[in-house]
Design a protein around this motif. Structure first.
Motif, mmCIF file in Angstrom:
data_model
loop_
_atom_site.group_PDB
_atom_site.id
_atom_site.type_symbol
_atom_site.label_atom_id
_atom_site.label_comp_id
_atom_site.label_asym_id
_atom_site.label_seq_id
_atom_site.Cartn_x
_atom_site.Cartn_y
_atom_site.Cartn_z
ATOM 1 N N SER A 46 6.950 -36.312 2.515
ATOM 2 C CA SER A 46 5.548 -35.523 2.001
ATOM 3 C C SER A 46 4.463 -36.159 2.843
ATOM 4 O O SER A 46 4.514 -37.315 3.279
ATOM 5 N N GLY A 47 3.571 -35.457 3.221
ATOM 6 C CA GLY A 47 2.505 -36.049 4.178
ATOM 7 C C GLY A 47 2.732 -35.729 5.526
ATOM 8 O O GLY A 47 1.796 -36.024 6.444
ATOM 9 N N ALA A 48 3.925 -35.166 5.996
ATOM 10 C CA ALA A 48 4.215 -34.955 7.344
ATOM 11 C C ALA A 48 3.616 -33.951 8.043
ATOM 12 O O ALA A 48 3.363 -33.786 9.208
ATOM 13 N N GLY A 49 3.023 -32.978 7.316
ATOM 14 C CA GLY A 49 2.383 -31.638 7.557
ATOM 15 C C GLY A 49 3.054 -30.335 7.419
ATOM 16 O O GLY A 49 2.850 -29.333 7.997
ATOM 17 N N LYS A 50 4.417 -30.388 6.903
ATOM 18 C CA LYS A 50 5.165 -29.163 6.733
ATOM 19 C C LYS A 50 4.388 -27.924 6.221
ATOM 20 O O LYS A 50 4.196 -26.887 6.546
ATOM 21 N N SER A 51 3.895 -28.556 4.774
ATOM 22 C CA SER A 51 3.198 -27.459 3.992
ATOM 23 C C SER A 51 1.885 -26.873 4.718
ATOM 24 O O SER A 51 1.361 -25.912 4.583
ATOM 25 N N MET A 52 1.429 -27.886 5.245
ATOM 26 C CA MET A 52 -0.004 -27.743 5.998
ATOM 27 C C MET A 52 0.334 -26.667 7.263
ATOM 28 O O MET A 52 -0.493 -25.938 7.372
ATOM 29 N N THR A 53 1.498 -26.830 7.853
ATOM 30 C CA THR A 53 1.640 -25.636 8.836
ATOM 31 C C THR A 53 1.826 -24.520 8.481
ATOM 32 O O THR A 53 1.329 -23.535 8.808
ATOM 33 N N GLY A 54 2.668 -24.377 7.128
ATOM 34 C CA GLY A 54 2.838 -23.112 6.601
ATOM 35 C C GLY A 54 1.444 -22.491 6.177
ATOM 36 O O GLY A 54 1.410 -21.348 6.198
ATOM 37 N N ALA A 55 0.401 -23.482 5.318
ATOM 38 C CA ALA A 55 -0.595 -22.763 5.164
ATOM 39 C C ALA A 55 -1.396 -22.422 6.157
ATOM 40 O O ALA A 55 -2.136 -21.450 5.958
ATOM 41 N N ALA A 56 -1.417 -22.892 7.401
ATOM 42 C CA ALA A 56 -2.337 -22.544 8.470
ATOM 43 C C ALA A 56 -1.610 -21.089 9.066
ATOM 44 O O ALA A 56 -2.404 -20.373 9.228
ATOM 45 N N ILE A 57 -0.394 -20.957 8.930
ATOM 46 C CA ILE A 57 0.034 -19.671 9.255
ATOM 47 C C ILE A 57 -0.245 -18.432 8.475
ATOM 48 O O ILE A 57 -0.714 -17.627 8.797
ATOM 49 N N ILE A 58 -0.377 -18.935 7.139
ATOM 50 C CA ILE A 58 -0.736 -17.682 6.175
ATOM 51 C C ILE A 58 -2.203 -17.639 6.134
ATOM 52 O O ILE A 58 -2.692 -16.918 5.026
ATOM 53 N N GLY A 59 -2.892 -18.550 6.585
ATOM 54 C CA GLY A 59 -4.445 -18.493 6.516
ATOM 55 C C GLY A 59 -4.854 -18.863 5.169
ATOM 56 O O GLY A 59 -5.952 -18.483 4.631
ATOM 57 N N LEU A 60 -4.236 -20.007 4.681
ATOM 58 C CA LEU A 60 -4.912 -20.485 3.374
ATOM 59 C C LEU A 60 -4.924 -21.914 3.471
ATOM 60 O O LEU A 60 -4.664 -22.772 2.367
ATOM 61 N N LEU A 61 -5.412 -22.248 4.569
ATOM 62 C CA LEU A 61 -5.773 -23.949 4.452
ATOM 63 C C LEU A 61 -6.712 -24.205 3.742
ATOM 64 O O LEU A 61 -7.522 -23.394 3.742
ATOM 65 N N GLU A 62 -6.696 -25.390 2.705
ATOM 66 C CA GLU A 62 -7.711 -25.809 2.003
ATOM 67 C C GLU A 62 -8.696 -26.339 2.526
ATOM 68 O O GLU A 62 -8.773 -27.096 3.212
ATOM 69 N N PRO A 63 -9.963 -25.661 2.417
ATOM 70 C CA PRO A 63 -11.024 -26.410 3.129
ATOM 71 C C PRO A 63 -11.311 -28.078 2.328
ATOM 72 O O PRO A 63 -10.984 -28.073 1.237
ATOM 73 N N PRO A 64 -11.882 -28.722 3.388
ATOM 74 C CA PRO A 64 -12.730 -28.432 4.630
ATOM 75 C C PRO A 64 -11.551 -28.653 5.821
ATOM 76 O O PRO A 64 -12.065 -28.554 6.883
ATOM 77 N N GLY A 65 -10.359 -28.323 5.470
ATOM 78 C CA GLY A 65 -9.285 -28.200 6.526
ATOM 79 C C GLY A 65 -9.615 -27.191 7.476
ATOM 80 O O GLY A 65 -9.791 -25.852 6.919
ATOM 81 N N ARG A 66 -9.565 -27.340 8.651
ATOM 82 C CA ARG A 66 -9.683 -26.163 9.570
ATOM 83 C C ARG A 66 -8.776 -26.219 10.897
ATOM 84 O O ARG A 66 -8.534 -27.532 11.330
ATOM 85 N N ILE A 67 -8.474 -25.046 11.474
ATOM 86 C CA ILE A 67 -7.887 -25.035 12.834
ATOM 87 C C ILE A 67 -8.844 -25.373 13.906
ATOM 88 O O ILE A 67 -9.974 -24.874 14.109
#
Lengths: 328, 343
Positions: A46-67
C-alpha cells in the motif's frame, strides 16, 4: 503480444501532490503498455502507487493530485489532457472501472437494472427496451440467478459477492476496450473470489477486453495476469511475464516480496521477510528507493536512480543489470 | 500434550444475537423474533503454549468466538474456561483479565490517536498496578517496545506517525504489557501488506517461544494459518466443520467444506491445473439451511444431510461433522490439488 499495437500506453507518467511542505511525487516516470486482450497485473505494497496509476488512467485523480509530466494514450490518442466532459464520455464507453468496494460503486437509490440500462443508453446506440433486454443478459452472464427478477432489485438486496458481479456487469456492459480493476476481489471471501476471477478472465478472453488488474494478492495475479508490474515507492521496480516475475524475479524487491508470501503447501519455521518499511513519499531515499532495505546494495545504488533495464526475462529498475560497467 | 490441563477450554459454546425488528414493526408485519446464531455449540481446547486457529469465511462466527474467549461477549449457552476457571459465570477477575489479552485486526482503529505510544503501552501496566514507580513504568515500556522491534524513542510519538505494520507492533506491545499468558489474535495480519505480514508473523512466533504464550488465532487465510498453528478448526455458519492437528488437516482434509476452501485458493505455482470453485455463497446465519448447513453447496449432500444435523465425530486424528465422512462416502469428492501435489 508485443507486435500488436498497444491499446493503452502510459509514458513517463509523473503525478504530484502539491502540499504546504513541498511537492510530493506520488508516481515518477511510470511507463508501460497493455495490448488488446491482455491482462496486466500491478502489484506492490500500500502506498506504492498502484491505485494512483489506475486513477490517473481513468482521469479520477483526487485533487490536489495532478499529472505533472508524461502522457497516457488510448488507441494512440492522448486522454490525459481531456476536459472533464470529454473524459466522462470515454469512461464507461472506452474504459470500464471496477473498484474494491462494490457498495460504493453502485448507487443505492437506483435498481441495478436502472443503473445498467442508463450506462448502456448513454454509451451505446440502443433504446431503453433493448438496453433492458441486454441488462438481463449481462446479469445472467455474470452468474446472477433469476436475472429477470433480480434486475429490479436494489444494490442492498444483493450479497457482497453478487454485488461485485453487478459491478462487473456494469463495467462491461458498454463494452469498453479497457478495464481498470482496482482490488476487485479483496472485499470477497476466497470461495467467491475464485468465482469472480474465473468470470473476469473468461469475459476478458471472450470479448478481447484488455485489463489492468491492481491488487496486492499475488495469488490472484498468478491466476489471471499475462504480465506483471511490481511497484515500489511510486515507480515500477520490475515488469515482465507473470511466470518470470512471480517465480524468478530479477529485482531484489520483487524477489523479497514473492518470498514473503506464506506458502500453502508446507510449513516453514520462519517466513522470509524484508526488514524495514517502504519509505514515505516525503522521504524517498536518494538513488534507488529500495537501497536501504536491499540485500544486494552496492555503491552505485545510493547515488544514481536506476531506470527499467533489460534483466533477461524481465525488465528491472536495478543496477545489478546495468550492461555497461560502472566507472570507478 | 494430552496430560497437561488445557489453558483454554470452550464447551458447547454458543452466542446468539437478537436481530428482530422493533416490536411495532413486527406486529404490523406479523412476524416473530429473529435470532442470529453467530456461534452455535462449538467445543475445543488449547493446551498451554500452543496455537489453535479458527478459519472460515466472513460471517462464520470466528470473530465472535474471539470475543467470547476474552469475555467481551458473554455466552448464550455453554462455557469458556481459562486455566480451569469459568469465565462466563461471573465477571472475570482482574487477575484473569490481566492474563489474557487481545490483538485486533485493524491497527488504525485499535490505537487511540490522541495518546502517545508510551501512554498506550503503559495503560495496562497502570490499570493492573504492575509497577510502583514512574521510572519502572518507563523502563518496562522501553523494554516492550524493544521486544516488538521498535525503538524506545518511538514511545514519544503518536500512532499516526507509524505505518500499519509498526502500529500492529504497538498493539502487540500493548497486549504484552500486562504479562499475559493467553493471546487472542483476531485477523492480526489481514490489514497488512504481505511483506509486513511476514514480519509480524515471525515476531509473534518468536514471542510465543520466548514467553511461552498460548494463542487463539483467527484468520481467513489458510496459508497463514498453516504457518502458525498446532491445531486448526474450520468454521462454517457458527459451527465447527472440522478440528484437526494442523499438518494432518493439510495432508488429509476430510470435511467437504475444508476441501472446497483449499481448492479455492489461487495457485501461485501456476501449474495450470484446473480449479473447481465452490458454487454458491455462504447462506445467511439468520436462516441457516436445514440439516448440515453446508448441504446446499456440498457435492456429497444427500437426503440425510438435508434432514439431520451432523455432530462432531472422530475420524482419524481429526474431529469432523459430516455424514459423508462418517458413512465413508467422502472418497467421491477429490482431494484438493494442493493435497494431491504434495502426495
Amino acid at each position: 503480444m508485443s507486435n500488436a499495437a498497444p491499446l493503452l500506453e502510459v509514458r513517463n507518467l509523473r503525478v504530484e501532490f502539491p502540499t504546504r511542505r513541498g511537492t510530493l511525487v506520488a508516481l515518477d516516470d511510470v511507463s508501460f503498455s497493455i495490448a488488446p486482450g491482455e491482462v496486466l497485473g500491478v502489484v506492490g505494497e500500500s502506498g506504492a502507487g498502484k491505485s494512483m496509476t489506475g486513477a490517473a488512467i481513468i482521469g479520477l485523480l483526487e485533487p490536489p493530485g495532478r499529472i505533472a509530466r508524461g502522457e497516457i494514450l488510448l488507441n494512440g490518442k492522448r486522454i490525459d489532457n481531456l476536459r472533464y466532459e470529454q473524459m466522462r464520455r470515454i469512461r464507461g464507453k472506452e474504459i470500464g472501472a471496477i473498484f474494491q468496494d462494490p457498495l460504493t460503486t453502485l448507487n443505492p437509490l437506483y435498481t441495478v437494472g436502472q443503473q445498467l440500462t442508463e450506462t448502456m443508453t448513454t454509451h451505446l446506440p440502443i433504446n431503453p427496451a433493448e438496453a433492458r433486454r441486454r441488462a438481463i443478459e449481462w446479469l445472467e452472464l455474470v452468474g446472477i440467478p433469476a436475472a429477470a427478477q433480480r434486475i429490479d432489485s436494489y444494490p442492498h438486496e444483493f450479497s457482497g459477492g453478487m454485488r461485485q458481479r453487478v459491478v462487473i456487469a456494469l463495467a462491461l456492459c458498454a463494452e469498453p476496450r479497457l478495464i481498470v480493476a482496482d482490488e476487485p476481489t479483496t472485499a470477497l471471501d476466497v470461495s467467491i473470489q475464485a468465482q469472480v476471477i474465473a468470470l473476469l478472465k473468461t469475459l476478458a478472453r471472450e470479448k478481447g477486453t484488455a485489463m489492468m488488474l491492481v491488487t496486492h494478492d499475488m495469488g490472484v495475479i498468478a491466476e489471471t495476469a499475462d504480465r506483471v508490474a511490481v511497484m515500489y515507492a511510486g515507480r515500477i521496480a520490475e515488469i515482465g511475464p507473470v511466470r518470470e516475475v512471480v517465480k524468478h524475479a530479477n529485482h531484489p524487491y520483487s524477489a523479497g516480496l514473492m518470498a514473503s508470501i506464506p506458502p500453502l503447501d508446507r510449513r516453514v519455521e520462519r517466513l522470509a521477510q524484508i526488514d524495514g518499511a517502504m519509505p514515505r513519499l516525503s522521504a524517498i531515499p536518494r538513488g534507488c528507493a529500495y537501497n536501504p532495505r536491499c540485500p544486494k546494495v552496492f555503491s552505485r545504488c545510493a547515488d544514481e536512480r536506476p531506470d527499467l533495464m533489460d534483466a533477461g526475462t524481465t525488465r528491472a529498475a536495478c543496477w545489478l543489470y546495468a550492461s555497461e560497467v560502472p566507472h570507478g | 500434550m494430552a496430560d497437561a490441563p488445557p489453558m483454554f477450554e470452550a464447551r458447547d459454546l454458543s452466542r446468539h444475537f437478537d436481530v428482530s425488528r422493533p416490536l411495532l414493526q413486527r406486529m404490523v408485519a406479523r412476524e416473530g423474533r429473529r435470532t442470529l446464531r453467530a456461534v452455535d455449540g462449538i467445543s475445543f481446547d488449547i493446551p498451554k503454549g500452543r496455537t489453535l486457529s479458527l478459519v472460515g469465511e466472513s460471517g462464520c462466527g470466528k470473530s465472535t468466538v474471539a470475543r467470547l474467549a476474552v469475555g467481551l461477549y458473554t455466552p448464550t449457552a455453554g462455557s469458556v474456561r481459562f486455566d480451569g476457571r469459568d469465565l462466563g459465570a461471573a465477571r472475570a477477575s482482574a487477575d484473569q483479565r490481566r492474563r489474557m489479552q487481545m490483538i485486533f485486526q485493524d491497527p488504525y482503529a485499535s490505537l487511540n490517536p490522541r495518546w502517545r505510544v508510551k501512554h498506550i503501552v503503559a495503560e495496562p501496566i497502570r490499570a493492573f498496578g504492575l509497577v510502583t514507580t514512574k521510572a519502572q513504568e518507563e523502563a518496562r515500556v522501553a523494554e516492550l517496545l524493544t521486544q516488538v522491534g521498535l525503538s524506545p524513542l518511538d514511545g514519544d510519538k503518536f500512532p499516526h506517525e507509524f505505518s500499519g505494520g509498526q502500529r500492529q507492533r504497538i498493539s502487540i506491545a500493548r497486549a504484552l504489557s500486562s504479562n499475559p499468558e493467553f493471546l487472542v489474535c483476531d485477523e492480526p495480519t489481514s490489514a497488512l501488506d504481505v511483506s509486513v505480514q511476514a514480519q509480524i508473523l515471525n515476531l509473534m512466533k518468536e514471542l510465543q517461544q520466548r514467553l511461552g504464550l498460548t494463542f487463539l488465532f483467527i484468520s481467513h487465510n489458510l496459508a497463514v494459518v498453516r504457518q502458525v498453528s498446532d491445531r486448526i478448526g474450520v468454521m462454517y455458519l457458527g459451527r465447527l466443520a472440522e478440528l484437526a492437528p494442523a499438518e494432518s488437516l493439510f495432508r488429509r482434509p476430510r470435511h467437504p467444506y475444508t476441501r472446497a476452501l483449499m481448492e479455492a485458493i489461487p495457485d501461485l505455482d501456476m501449474t495450470g491445473r484446473e480449479r473447481i470453485p465452490v458454487g454458491g455463497e455462504v447462506p445467511s446465519p439468520i436462516t441457516p439451511p436445514s440439516g448440515c448447513a453446508f448441504h446446499p453447496r456440498c457435492p456429497l449432500a444427500n437426503d440425510r444431510c438435508k434432514r439431520e444435523r451432523p455432530e462432531m465425530k472422530p475420524a482419524g486424528d481429526a474431529m469432523v461433522a459430516c455424514h459423508a465422512v462418517e458413512e465413508g462416502r467422502d472418497d467421491a469428492m477429490p482431494m484438493p490439488a494442493i493435497v494431491r501435489d504434495a502426495a
